[in-house]
Write an enzyme that holds these catalytic residues in place. Structure first.
Site, PDB file in Angstrom:
ATOM      1  N   LYS A 156     -14.732  20.377 -34.620  1.00  0.00           N
ATOM      2  CA  LYS A 156     -15.813  19.629 -34.653  1.00  0.00           C
ATOM      3  C   LYS A 156     -16.523  19.828 -35.972  1.00  0.00           C
ATOM      4  O   LYS A 156     -17.509  20.615 -35.902  1.00  0.00           O
ATOM      5  CB  LYS A 156     -16.597  20.073 -33.251  1.00  0.00           C
ATOM      6  CG  LYS A 156     -17.615  18.942 -32.911  1.00  0.00           C
ATOM      7  CD  LYS A 156     -17.926  19.420 -31.435  1.00  0.00           C
ATOM      8  CE  LYS A 156     -19.082  18.666 -31.023  1.00  0.00           C
ATOM      9  NZ  LYS A 156     -19.033  17.324 -30.889  1.00  0.00           N
TER      10      LYS A 156
HETATM   11  N1  PMP Z   1     -15.073  13.107 -28.970  1.00  0.00           N
HETATM   12  C1  PMP Z   1     -15.968  13.101 -30.253  1.00  0.00           C
HETATM   13  C2  PMP Z   1     -15.880  12.770 -31.540  1.00  0.00           C
HETATM   14  C3  PMP Z   1     -17.289  14.189 -29.736  1.00  0.00           C
HETATM   15  O1  PMP Z   1     -17.930  14.291 -30.637  1.00  0.00           O
HETATM   16  C4  PMP Z   1     -17.311  14.650 -28.285  1.00  0.00           C
HETATM   17  C5  PMP Z   1     -18.269  15.245 -28.025  1.00  0.00           C
HETATM   18  N2  PMP Z   1     -18.119  16.659 -28.155  1.00  0.00           N
HETATM   19  C6  PMP Z   1     -16.110  14.299 -27.634  1.00  0.00           C
HETATM   20  C7  PMP Z   1     -15.045  13.559 -27.836  1.00  0.00           C
HETATM   21  C8  PMP Z   1     -16.165  15.060 -26.366  1.00  0.00           C
HETATM   22  O2  PMP Z   1     -15.995  16.274 -26.376  1.00  0.00           O
HETATM   23  P1  PMP Z   1     -16.652  17.243 -25.119  1.00  0.00           P
HETATM   24  O3  PMP Z   1     -16.298  16.685 -23.777  1.00  0.00           O
HETATM   25  O4  PMP Z   1     -16.074  18.590 -25.482  1.00  0.00           O
HETATM   26  O5  PMP Z   1     -18.122  17.309 -25.352  1.00  0.00           O
END
Ligand code: PMP
Length: 303
Positions: A156
């Site tokens: 991320k």
């Molecule tokens: N895809 C992207 C590009 C994101 O930024 C997020 C948010 N973190 C998610 C998917 C969903 O991930 P999560 O459920 O861990 O928040």
């Protein structure tokens, strides 16, 4: 958006004093990694949803981006809990950030320090309360999700979000709520900050995680849906399969479980939150709010 204190490199500082130098490497090149976590109000106080999984992903992001975090996972978890307490946060959002700080401004980050911060604030539904009940309008973006070898989708990374920002700006200017991005081959990937699920003939589908973030909400939904007796499959599809799906929804920490009622002016299903989405959404919120004993291990309570 404001709270009282922000944790910066081991110290609690006032919200307004949580500042960095303008020559911070991450500010110029996006050389940071971050997490988005939610805390929910439960009958037994504030609880952080799947903190372990978020910390594991944060440290995996650091590993991929070659950053040595100067804290252990346990120390980072404690810092998050301390920041929640310092702000008396009942429910809301938690944003840990680990970034390359200021030393020099060449592209190489290796000589720049690794700095850390944790902000928390009260935050309701990311796309609005009405979106959770009625669903949102979306469009397929003209911006493709970054090619698998351009950067890393498992990490991320702050800079990855430039791709999301382009897609989000285009969606807003087109008058819809959110974008759905295709990969370079034309297969459906995810939203600007959410994973995607769709339902056809009672089967729930989602994209493989090759070119999308390994969402923790995505993982939660798959487990919840399986426990509820639904079949869940991973599949690469083109945009047309979404148009003819019975239901489509986004899943993410910020977006939680947000139904999609329209894509590219095509009405999805009945044009409102569908029954499977509603079942899963209800279960998800009950779990996050500590009302399901079976899933209490997903919650870290703030003492
Ligand atoms: N895809 C992207 C590009 C994101 O930024 C997020 C948010 N973190 C998610 C998917 C969903 O991930 P999560 O459920 O861990 O928040």
């Amino acid at each position: 958006m404001k709270a009282e204190k922000i944790w910066m490199d081991g110290k609690m500082v006032d919200w307004d004093k949580a500042q960095v130098h303008v020559c911070t490497h991450a500010l110029h090149y996006g050389s940071g990694i971050f997490e988005g976590i939610r805390a929910y109000k439960t009958e037994n106080g504030t609880a952080v949803f799947r903190l372990k999984e978020h910390i594991d992903r944060l440290f995996n992001s650091a590993k991929i981006f070659k950053m040595v975090v100067p804290y252990s996972k346990e120390e980072f978890k404690q810092a998050i809990k301390d920041t929640i307490k310092a702000n008396k946060l009942k429910s809301g959002y938690i944003r840990p950030l680990i970034y390359r700080g200021f030393k020099e401004l060449g592209v190489s980050p290796f000589n720049c320090p690794v700095n850390s911060a944790i902000a928390v604030w009260e935050w309701g539904a990311y796309l609005g309360e009405e979106a959770l009940a009625q669903g949102i309008r979306t469009k397929i973006s003209s911006y493709a999700r970054s090619y698998i070898n351009s950067t890393s989708q498992k990490a991320k990374i702050c800079g990855n979000y430039v791709n999301s920002i382009f897609a989000k700006m285009e969606a807003i200017e087109a008058g819809v709520d959110e974008a759905i991005l295709l990969d370079a081959r034309g297969f459906i990937t995810e939203g600007s900050g959410e994973n995607l699920f769709w339902i056809r003939n009672g089967v729930i589908y989602t994209t493989p995680t090759t070119t999308v973030l390994e969402g923790i909400t995505r993982d939660s939904i798959i487990k919840i849906a399986n426990d509820m007796g639904y079949q869940v499959q991973e599949k690469y599809i083109g945009r047309d399969e979404l148009y003819i799906s019975d239901e489509v929804f986004f899943a993410g920490t910020a977006a939680e479980v947000t139904p999609i009622r329209e894509i590219d002016n095509y009405q999805i299903g009945e044009g409102k939150r569908g029954p499977v989405t509603e079942n899963i959404q209800k279960k998800f919120f009950n779990i996050a709010k500590g009302k399901e004993d079976k899933y209490l291990s997903w919650l870290d309570f703030i003492q």
